[in-house]
Motif scaffolding. Structure first.
Motif, PDB file in Angstrom:
ATOM      1  N   LEU A 271     -45.262 -38.458  12.657  1.00  0.00           N
ATOM      2  CA  LEU A 271     -46.041 -39.194  13.660  1.00  0.00           C
ATOM      3  C   LEU A 271     -45.175 -40.233  14.366  1.00  0.00           C
ATOM      4  O   LEU A 271     -45.229 -40.378  15.595  1.00  0.00           O
ATOM      5  N   ILE A 277     -46.611 -43.210  19.539  1.00  0.00           N
ATOM      6  CA  ILE A 277     -47.218 -43.414  18.218  1.00  0.00           C
ATOM      7  C   ILE A 277     -46.293 -44.296  17.390  1.00  0.00           C
ATOM      8  O   ILE A 277     -45.084 -44.096  17.371  1.00  0.00           O
ATOM      9  N   LEU A 292     -52.508 -44.843  17.189  1.00  0.00           N
ATOM     10  CA  LEU A 292     -52.497 -43.636  18.011  1.00  0.00           C
ATOM     11  C   LEU A 292     -53.002 -43.917  19.422  1.00  0.00           C
ATOM     12  O   LEU A 292     -53.945 -44.702  19.606  1.00  0.00           O
ATOM     13  N   VAL A 296     -54.757 -38.822  21.521  1.00  0.00           N
ATOM     14  CA  VAL A 296     -54.362 -38.138  20.286  1.00  0.00           C
ATOM     15  C   VAL A 296     -55.494 -38.220  19.267  1.00  0.00           C
ATOM     16  O   VAL A 296     -55.823 -37.229  18.592  1.00  0.00           O
ATOM     17  N   ASP A 297     -56.093 -39.392  19.142  1.00  0.00           N
ATOM     18  CA  ASP A 297     -57.230 -39.561  18.226  1.00  0.00           C
ATOM     19  C   ASP A 297     -58.345 -38.578  18.577  1.00  0.00           C
ATOM     20  O   ASP A 297     -58.911 -37.911  17.687  1.00  0.00           O
ATOM     21  N   LEU A 300     -57.343 -34.927  17.637  1.00  0.00           N
ATOM     22  CA  LEU A 300     -57.392 -34.691  16.196  1.00  0.00           C
ATOM     23  C   LEU A 300     -58.832 -34.535  15.717  1.00  0.00           C
ATOM     24  O   LEU A 300     -59.151 -33.626  14.935  1.00  0.00           O
ATOM     25  N   ALA A 348     -51.168 -33.470  17.272  1.00  0.00           N
ATOM     26  CA  ALA A 348     -50.774 -34.718  17.934  1.00  0.00           C
ATOM     27  C   ALA A 348     -49.723 -34.465  19.009  1.00  0.00           C
ATOM     28  O   ALA A 348     -49.806 -35.010  20.128  1.00  0.00           O
ATOM     29  N   LYS A 349     -48.756 -33.622  18.685  1.00  0.00           N
ATOM     30  CA  LYS A 349     -47.704 -33.312  19.652  1.00  0.00           C
ATOM     31  C   LYS A 349     -48.276 -32.618  20.881  1.00  0.00           C
ATOM     32  O   LYS A 349     -47.907 -32.945  22.025  1.00  0.00           O
ATOM     33  N   ALA A 351     -51.337 -32.824  22.032  1.00  0.00           N
ATOM     34  CA  ALA A 351     -52.157 -33.784  22.795  1.00  0.00           C
ATOM     35  C   ALA A 351     -51.274 -34.674  23.665  1.00  0.00           C
ATOM     36  O   ALA A 351     -51.612 -34.957  24.829  1.00  0.00           O
ATOM     37  N   LEU A 352     -50.133 -35.100  23.122  1.00  0.00           N
ATOM     38  CA  LEU A 352     -49.232 -35.936  23.897  1.00  0.00           C
ATOM     39  C   LEU A 352     -48.606 -35.139  25.045  1.00  0.00           C
ATOM     40  O   LEU A 352     -48.390 -35.666  26.141  1.00  0.00           O
ATOM     41  N   GLN A 355     -51.166 -34.914  27.769  1.00  0.00           N
ATOM     42  CA  GLN A 355     -51.307 -36.219  28.411  1.00  0.00           C
ATOM     43  C   GLN A 355     -50.156 -36.467  29.392  1.00  0.00           C
ATOM     44  O   GLN A 355     -50.358 -36.970  30.503  1.00  0.00           O
TER      45      GLN A 355
END
Length: 358
Positions: A271, A277, A292, A296-297, A300, A348-349, A351-352, A355
């Protein structure tokens, strides 16, 4: 993928096997059986000295009854303001202390500083109107997943000696802390001045087994009666003791904690390597506290990952959670799989990446 707690998984196989073995036949009730005697002797071996051991079924019972043995109804127990005993036990410590109070002090990463504790104690009025301090309680690991180093425990132990306080350690994640520090149980407790310990095993592989381990013999007096009055002397007591027998056999308790701690480090490092993050506190046991981006939150949670939001009360003065961020807690258990950790990192990756592309 459930990272809400290390309480959400069942017992480990060696613990269940030991429980099944103990289940057969008839044995003396109320702790008079040979298994209970063996396990109590094993605790003394583990802690390198004679100790008094009282088995209970929950961590709340262990904490409340341990503190009740140390603090009279007119007394004060000093702890961190985010400690489990003050925030998460529904007033059980105060109830079993028959009206004694908990005094919560601030501290970065949910840790108490020895100098700050000493200053607080010295500043208390000595008149009969003020409840006198009688105990200090720390959590190892803390509610922020951080650890007291041995010298920090020793410094707090000296403060307790200087001010006549009993020193209690809430060890709900005792073994996770132990393997991370690379020390012995004795070195993390009585050798640094700890008088009484809530020894947790449920979070690390047991079904429901906790122990009050007493190093100061004066605090053991009456604990049998306190446990009985609290409904914590179980008639088929061998079934609690047997869990510890399976837990300790072949250093199973260490293996479970090493697994959980190792995957927590994997999750934390993964993370922290992602842009945007960062970790609120170092990952020192089996809990990870990332800050986060809200995107990302949301990703998840949409993927079904379970974890809890967390308070920012114990952040360093230089750290803040932004309006578009959230502080959360992931807990890795002895049963967590590497693939589950990697899936969280992949989500998470991704989602980033989405974004950044928007």
């Amino acid at each position: 993928m459930n990272f809400a707690s290390d309480n959400i998984v069942g017992a480990s196989a060696p613990v269940l096997e030991a429980l099944a073995r103990a289940n057969g036949g008839a044995m003396a009730a109320y702790g008079g059986d040979e298994i209970t005697k063996r396990v109590k002797a094993r605790f003394s071996e583990i802690f390198e000295r004679d100790v008094s051991v009282f088995f209970v079924t929950t961590g709340t019972a262990a904490n409340a009854l341990a503190l009740a043995s140390a603090v009279p109804p007119w007394g004060l127990c000093v702890c961190h303001r985010e400690s489990h005993i003050i925030d998460d036990e529904c007033g059980a410590p105060e109830f079993f202390m028959h009206g004694a109070k908990l005094a919560g002090l601030p501290g970065v990463a949910a840790k108490l500083d020895a100098q700050a504790v000493a200053a607080y104690l010295q500043g208390l009025p000595k008149a009969v109107k003020q409840m006198p301090p009688k105990a200090l309680s720390i959590s190892q690991a803390t509610e922020c997943g951080t650890l007291y180093r041995l010298d920090e425990i020793a410094a707090l132990g000296r403060v307790c000696r200087e001010h006549g306080l009993s020193f209690h350690m809430d060890g709900a994640r005792f073994t996770n802390a132990l393997v991370s520090l690379g020390c012995t149980p004795a070195e993390m407790t009585w050798k640094q001045g700890v008088d009484i310990l809530s020894f947790g095993a449920t979070k690390n592989g047991c079904l429901m087994a906790e122990a009050i381990v007493v190093f100061d013999s004066a605090l053991a007096e009456g604990l049998d009666y306190r446990c009985k009055r609290a409904g914590q002397i179980v008639s088929k007591g061998r079934l609690i003791a047997a869990q510890f027998e399976g837990y300790f056999a072949g250093d199973h308790w260490y293996a479970n904690a090493r697994h959980a701690n190792g995957l927590a480090q994997r999750l934390a490092a993964g993370l922290a390597a992602l842009p945007g993050i960062r970790l609120a506190w170092p990952t020192e046991a089996n809990e990870v506290f990332p800050i986060l981006p809200k995107a990302v939150d949301q990703a998840l949670r949409a993927a079904g990952v379970l974890y809890h939001p967390w308070t920012d009360l114990s952040l360093p003065a230089t750290e803040r959670v932004g309006a578009d961020e959230t502080l959360v807690r992931f807990v890795v258990s002895f049963a967590t799989e590497e693939a589950q950790v990697d899936k969280v990192l992949d989500i998470a990756k991704s989602a980033l990446g989405r974004q950044a592309a928007e």
